[in-house]
Design an enzyme around this catalytic site. Structure first.
Site, mmCIF file in Angstrom:
data_model
loop_
_atom_site.group_PDB
_atom_site.id
_atom_site.type_symbol
_atom_site.label_atom_id
_atom_site.label_comp_id
_atom_site.label_asym_id
_atom_site.label_seq_id
_atom_site.Cartn_x
_atom_site.Cartn_y
_atom_site.Cartn_z
ATOM 1 N N HIS A 85 0.804 -1.212 0.000
ATOM 2 C CA HIS A 85 0.000 0.000 0.000
ATOM 3 C C HIS A 85 0.844 1.272 0.000
ATOM 4 O O HIS A 85 0.338 2.366 0.245
ATOM 5 C CB HIS A 85 -0.949 0.014 1.211
ATOM 6 C CG HIS A 85 -2.245 0.717 0.945
ATOM 7 N ND1 HIS A 85 -2.460 2.030 1.281
ATOM 8 C CD2 HIS A 85 -3.386 0.296 0.353
ATOM 9 C CE1 HIS A 85 -3.674 2.388 0.928
ATOM 10 N NE2 HIS A 85 -4.264 1.360 0.365
ATOM 11 N N ASP A 156 -7.455 4.558 9.014
ATOM 12 C CA ASP A 156 -8.795 4.578 8.414
ATOM 13 C C ASP A 156 -9.072 3.328 7.582
ATOM 14 O O ASP A 156 -10.221 2.924 7.424
ATOM 15 C CB ASP A 156 -8.956 5.819 7.528
ATOM 16 C CG ASP A 156 -9.145 7.092 8.347
ATOM 17 O OD1 ASP A 156 -9.532 6.989 9.514
ATOM 18 O OD2 ASP A 156 -8.896 8.182 7.806
ATOM 19 N N GLU A 266 -12.334 13.427 13.320
ATOM 20 C CA GLU A 266 -11.673 13.742 12.053
ATOM 21 C C GLU A 266 -12.455 14.842 11.359
ATOM 22 O O GLU A 266 -13.539 15.232 11.789
ATOM 23 C CB GLU A 266 -11.576 12.511 11.128
ATOM 24 C CG GLU A 266 -10.384 11.636 11.414
ATOM 25 C CD GLU A 266 -10.068 10.651 10.295
ATOM 26 O OE1 GLU A 266 -9.161 9.842 10.479
ATOM 27 O OE2 GLU A 266 -10.722 10.695 9.224
#
Length: 507
Positions: A85, A156, A266
């Site tokens: 990633h 997240d 957030e």
């Protein structure tokens, strides 16, 4: 595995003697394996091919590989790859060897010393989980929930490896309360750049422990981490509040992280040209989307504060009243508070459904020119005017989610390698763009460069998260006062500079 069907001849920097090692059957130079291991989520860095790929069945395979390289007069590079990633080739190794860490997970039931995920309790530590570095956080969540427990700090997106996020920091809306994931580790097992297998903690081999946490893979490969666990909630109250005033938006965020009560805070930008619901979560109903779109057509840019309160059966009768008290006094736009009730897992794994939808449309496996920054609180108002309003809104090129939310320095241990601004409160800002192809990717990357140049020109003292630099001078500036100790640790734990060449810090 076959070493036939090579993409190119065996690279001379990888001596043939490696084929006499016990790991030879787990090494591949098959072209499909080479190409697969050379890809990452960013899709920006291309054609950086390793000479071989190692599919380890146990930790000893990785130790043997690194020891072999270290003992050579001309060692080859080694890079550990988790879920792939990274954005800009950080897990690549030109002409070296990629270690596919997920291969360990395929063998963790064979009684060969691999950890998988094991939950335990200790009178001093409480509950914790010993987790293989190759494990995905989603699997850590699923396993620990079987015991009514869960880690306290998250990213997240949960389809990332434990070793990968701990090599960076691991941040999300829980960071203001519990710190990043690297602040919630008791102990690790690490293979250094010398091929040494070391158990480390704050009290044992502490220099390596703090070096590896946020160390960008420069000092060792994490094969086990002992993660803090706590009692898991079962459900969440999930609230989004809309603002048309950035000052009110940030003041409310800063207030919420300064008081007890919330578990997650957030924020994000809402732009007229962007989708109101996005891949990160489909939160708003169709009728609410229409209502918000009408307001956005007038304001062009708005700000969304996102807050979450965990609860379970014991607190279900009081949760609404608690939430009412937390929201009281906030300066959001009247009539633009939206609530949702969800399971704990649905909330934490909220990005997954968006990912699957984009995959089905062929829109996930595309270039992602992301830029993640830590911005000091004292600069966030200037940042809004110059970046969010002028560059982003004016240029109208943004194609993705833009996050902005505060966190607290006191939750980070300065002994760790991770670099953050000096101020007590700073903002995480993420430009999470997707592009349809090379041309659009280049446009968005140029915009990223414009943002960085602005910050540098006015001395905003930002720090990159998931950093990427092209020169050693930029890296020295990034680490600042930590550069000397970072360099000393490299010389101590990876003196031949074998590990993680894709970061381009020492190579």
């Amino acid at each position: 595995m076959s070493i036939l069907g090579k993409l190119k001849p065996w690279n001379p920097s990888i001596p043939y003697e490696i084929l006499s090692l016990n790991i030879s059957s787990k090494l591949s130079t098959n072209s499909d394996d080479i190409i697969s291991s050379s890809k990452d989520f960013g899709k920006i860095i291309q054609n950086v091919f390793p000479a071989a790929v190692l599919y380890p069945s146990n930790v000893n395979d990785i130790i043997d590989l690194i020891k072999f390289s270290y003992d050579l007069s001309l060692p080859f590079h080694v890079a550990a790859k988790g879920h792939g990633h990274s954005i800009r080739g950080q897990a690549m190794a030109q002409n070296g060897v990629i270690v596919e860490m997920k291969s360990l997970n395929n063998n963790n039931n064979n009684n060969n010393g691999n950890y998988g995920i094991r939950v335990s309790w200790d009178s001093e530590l409480g509950f914790y989980a010993d987790v293989g570095g190759e494990q995905l956080w989603i699997d850590v969540l699923r396993t620990t929930l079987e015991y009514g427990l869960a880690p306290v700090s998250w990213t997240d997106y949960l389809y990332l490896t434990v070793g990968g996020t701990l090599s960076n920091a691991g941040i999300s809306g829980q960071t203001f309360r519990h710190g990043p994931q690297i602040s919630n580790v008791h102990e690790m097992e690490v293979i250094t750049g010398k091929g040494e297998f070391v158990t480390c903690s704050k009290d044992m081999n502490s220099e390596l422990f703090f070096a590896v946490l946020g160390g960008l893979g420069q000092f060792g490969i994490i094969t086990r981490a002992r993660i803090v666990l706590d009692k898991a909630p079962t459900r969440v109250k999930w609230v989004r509040l809309l603002y048309d005033d950035f000052s009110k938006f940030t003041k409310d965020q800063e207030h919420l992280i300064s008081i007890d009560g919330l578990d997650y805070v957030e924020g994000s930008l809402m732009l007229e040209q962007s989708s109101i619901n996005n891949w990160r979560s489909s939160f708003f109903s169709p009728s609410n989307q229409t209502k918000i779109a009408s307001l956005l057509s007038q304001n062009k840019i708005m700000y969304c504060l996102e807050m979450v309160k965990y609860y379970d059966d014991h607190t279900s009768n009081t949760i609404d009243e608690e939430l009412k008290k937390l929201v009281k006094g906030l300066k959001y736009l009247g009539g633009f508070m939206f609530k949702k009730d969800a399971t704990f897992v649905e909330f934490l794994n909220r990005v997954r459904s968006g990912e699957l939808e984009l995959q089905s449309k062929g829109m996930w496996d595309v270039p992602h020119p992301w830029l993640n920054l830590f911005v000091p609180k004292s600069s966030i108002m200037d940042f809004n005017v110059a970046v969010f309003v002028d560059i982003i809104l004016r240029q109208n090129k943004a194609n993705g989610l833009i996050l902005v939310y505060p966190t607290c320095r006191k939750k980070w241990d300065d002994r760790m390698s991770a670099v953050i601004p000096e101020e007590e409160t700073f903002y995480s800002v993420g430009f999470l763009h997707s592009s349809s192809g090379y041309d659009e990717c280049k446009i968005l990357d140029n915009q990223n460069e414009e943002i960085l140049k602005y910050c540098d020109s006015v001395g905003l003292n930002i720090k990159q998260y998931l950093p990427h630099y092209k020169t050693k001078e930029d890296w020295i500036k990034h680490f600042g006062k930590k550069w000397n100790i970072f360099q000393q640790r490299k010389n101590q734990f990876d003196p031949k500079k074998i590990l993680s060449p894709g970061q381009r810090i020492f190579n």
